[in-house]
Design an enzyme around this catalytic site. Sequence first.
Site, PDB file in Angstrom:
ATOM      1  N   ALA A 196      46.110  51.668 -24.203  1.00 30.62           N
ATOM      2  CA  ALA A 196      44.773  51.226 -23.806  1.00 30.62           C
ATOM      3  C   ALA A 196      44.196  50.288 -24.859  1.00 30.62           C
ATOM      4  CB  ALA A 196      43.859  52.420 -23.589  1.00 30.62           C
ATOM      5  N   ASP A 197      44.361  50.624 -26.128  1.00 32.04           N
ATOM      6  CA  ASP A 197      43.917  49.741 -27.200  1.00 32.04           C
ATOM      7  C   ASP A 197      44.655  48.414 -27.161  1.00 32.04           C
ATOM      8  OD1 ASP A 197      41.949  51.223 -28.514  1.00 32.04           O
ATOM      9  OD2 ASP A 197      43.387  52.299 -29.742  1.00 32.04           O
TER      10      ASP A 197
END
Length: 407
Positions: A178-179
């Site tokens: 996600a990052d």
Amino acid sequence: MGALSHIRVLDLSRVLAGPWCTQNLADLGADVIKIERPGAGDDTRTWGPPYQRDAEGHDTAEAAYYLAANRNKRSLTLDISHPEGQAVVRALAAQSDVVVENYKVGQLARYGLDYATLAAVKPDLVYCSITGFGQDGPYAARPGYDFIVQGMGGFMSVTGERDELPGGGPQKAGVAIADLMTGMYASLAIMAALTHRDRTGVGQYIDMALLDTQVAMLANMNTNYLASERAPVRWGNAHPNIVPYQTFQCADDGWIIVAVGNDGQFRKFIEAGGQPGLADDARFATNPARVRHRDLLVPLLADMVRTLTKDEWIARLETAGVPCGPINTLPEVFAHPQVRARGMQVDLPHASGGTARLVANPIKLSATPVRAEMAPPTLGQHSDAILQERLGYGPEQIAALRAAGIV
């Protein structure tokens, strides 16, 4: 000259999503100044071991985690909670094309470093905020963590072994996807905004959220659900519609991936393993039959694969024309001839006197190739040079800021 060598970026981000974005910009030639807290810096500097080693082989204060996302940047330490530090940021922003930050919603407004304040001074500024949940909505004020977002955004509902099998259940990715994907989307958004600015002279605000990105990146899983209103389930390393299309463990405990796409490839696979009779069994002769009887077939195939090593299987299946590949450890990855041929490892001299061994940017541009010139900076490594070069500060001014704990 890099493709973005005319671009100046002020990086107020830390940890991973923001730094991953700004490292992309730096690799493409942008001049990226990383603003960090005096005495502490980016949290990831201490997320070790392992650490960068100096010329004598001793650990430094730079964690390998930090090294992964901060290549080609310059570090300036500033305490932005003080008016003097805020003034420096505003002065640098007035000379910058892009500002990237990942503070909590509203936090930088208290310091006069929000988009509205900076855009009033520089209307063509591109300002990108990266948060867990975005600038609005009921969760806007909450901190965002990649692991939590992987769960909330549905990724873990489709990742992991099937519930009914040993080890079944939801599983996060092995890296902070996600990052990383938010950083990649942010890079794209910034370049789109810069293109718009170059055409119109107008800057803009970019609102990036980890949860938005995690939801978006489920791609066909999303549309499968929206089209059918049936939630997809976890299949581990297997495929819901094709058998065998999964991983197998070999005689040397290595693993391979076998991706049989048709009945002819299935026959070649089992012939390579000395079990041609399986293709003549009505339960396994066609893919629909194999899908129906996967619980019978897969254990037979697993036993067959355990008779040869990983390298032996890869050699046999490649010769037979069966789609396959090894599951490599990282030592095997960086020793792989294709990875070496593509130059995916880059070694840069580090300020400690050692060598920073890093992964190269995968973008290949013919006219403006990406650069790997500077190892990730030590904390405040370029503070004096930036203040002198950009703002014209003299030694006495810098010394006064340092004595006050601002730099």
